[in-house]
Design a protein around this motif. Structure first.
Motif, PDB file in Angstrom:
ATOM      1  N   ILE A  84       0.841  -1.200   0.000  1.00  0.00           N
ATOM      2  CA  ILE A  84       0.000   0.000   0.000  1.00  0.00           C
ATOM      3  C   ILE A  84       0.876   1.250   0.000  1.00  0.00           C
ATOM      4  O   ILE A  84       1.817   1.371   0.792  1.00  0.00           O
ATOM      5  N   GLN A  85       0.547   2.170  -0.883  1.00  0.00           N
ATOM      6  CA  GLN A  85       1.182   3.486  -0.915  1.00  0.00           C
ATOM      7  C   GLN A  85       0.107   4.564  -0.943  1.00  0.00           C
ATOM      8  O   GLN A  85      -1.046   4.309  -1.303  1.00  0.00           O
ATOM      9  N   ILE A  86       0.519   5.792  -0.587  1.00  0.00           N
ATOM     10  CA  ILE A  86      -0.369   6.940  -0.697  1.00  0.00           C
ATOM     11  C   ILE A  86       0.337   8.036  -1.490  1.00  0.00           C
ATOM     12  O   ILE A  86       1.379   8.545  -1.074  1.00  0.00           O
ATOM     13  N   CYS A  87      -0.201   8.361  -2.631  1.00  0.00           N
ATOM     14  CA  CYS A  87       0.142   9.525  -3.448  1.00  0.00           C
ATOM     15  C   CYS A  87       1.652   9.731  -3.588  1.00  0.00           C
ATOM     16  O   CYS A  87       2.324   9.013  -4.316  1.00  0.00           O
ATOM     17  N   TYR A  88       2.224  10.721  -2.866  1.00  0.00           N
ATOM     18  CA  TYR A  88       3.612  11.144  -3.033  1.00  0.00           C
ATOM     19  C   TYR A  88       4.607  10.019  -2.780  1.00  0.00           C
ATOM     20  O   TYR A  88       5.747  10.078  -3.250  1.00  0.00           O
TER      21      TYR A  88
END
Length: 274
Positions: free
Chosen positions: A140-144
């Motif tokens: 899981i990653q978020i945006c930046y």
């Protein structure tokens, strides 16, 4: 990894508390999806530009928001991944929450790389997150986070089959979105899904273009700029074939060496590092 269907929701959030009708819309979307996993973008429950009211809209995890969306996930028999502001003691995090098909919170990832004004409102996370889902291992990653190869490498070392980046990527930065997603897929030897926001909020227009990319960097599904939902099927055979073609995972060292610096103005002998 097992064959699975993922529903990508290019959501247009309402700016404000999750209980302002946004949760109802999310629950309806979950109910309508025929998928193993339903994915919403970054800060889907409150909208992105809640910096001045983040203490008022942030909630604990588990909490009221996860209770509502957990009930929807259990009713639909699907896993759900979405973004929300999470309160943890005196700190607030821009986080991704994974709810399983029984309606329980399975994982929480706190965004590690904060963009611009996010650093004034949120604390940074201190680890990456991987979920062993019924159909495969998901990073899981978020945006930046997408900008940082070290973040991708950490998930590759964890042997993820799928990497999902939930985002509020703007039109101004759209070129980077189209460049980085396929690069991360090749680095990973895994499927990469980018689930982005739609619409305009507080003067920022989000670029949409949520995307599913195969492990060799081929774009299979790309949405337009507006709100919508698309189901994508992921095939374990595609992952296995790409890892056989390109053995980056096998060849990648656990840790890499530091670069050696040379100063050409100081010596003509290239064997003498600085």
């Amino acid at each position: 990894m097992k064959r699975c269907t993922i529903s990508i929701v290019q959501f247009e959030s309402t700016l404000g508390p999750a209980a302002d009708g946004t949760l109802d819309r999310m629950a309806e979307t979950i109910a309508a999806a025929d998928a193993d996993l339903v994915v919403f973008p970054e800060l889907a429950t409150t909208g992105y530009h809640v910096f001045d009211e983040v203490l008022e809209v942030a909630e604990p995890v588990p909490g009221p928001t996860t209770e509502v969306l957990g009930a929807a996930a259990a009713d639909a028999g699907t896993e759900v991944l979405f973004g929300m502001p999470a309160r943890d003691g005196d700190d607030v995090y821009n986080c991704a929450v994974w709810i399983d098909a029984d309606g329980d919170v399975r994982a929480r990832y706190d965004k590690r790389h904060l963009w611009g004004d996010e650093a004034t409102a949120y604390s940074a996370g201190d680890s990456y997150a991987v979920v062993d889902a019924p159909f495969g291992r998901v990073g899981i990653q978020i945006c930046y986070d997408l900008n940082f190869p070290a973040a991708s490498a950490a998930l590759a070392r964890a042997e993820c089959d799928i990497v999902i980046n939930i985002s509020a990527w703007s039109v101004r930065m759209e070129r980077d979105w189209h460049t980085l997603l396929p690069a991360r897929a090749v680095e990973q030897g895994a499927y990469v899904i980018g689930c982005n926001r739609a619409g305009t909020e507080a003067g920022t227009t989000f670029c949409g273009h949520s995307t599913m990319i195969e492990p060799d960097g081929t774009t299979v599904v790309e949405m337009g700029a507006g709100a919508g939902q698309v189901a994508v099927t992921l095939d374990p055979g595609v992952v296995a074939a790409e890892r056989a073609r390109n053995p980056m995972r096998t060849d990648r060292p656990e840790t890499d060496v530091d670069a050696t610096r040379y100063d050409s103005s100081r010596s003509s002998d290239c064997s003498k590092p600085i």
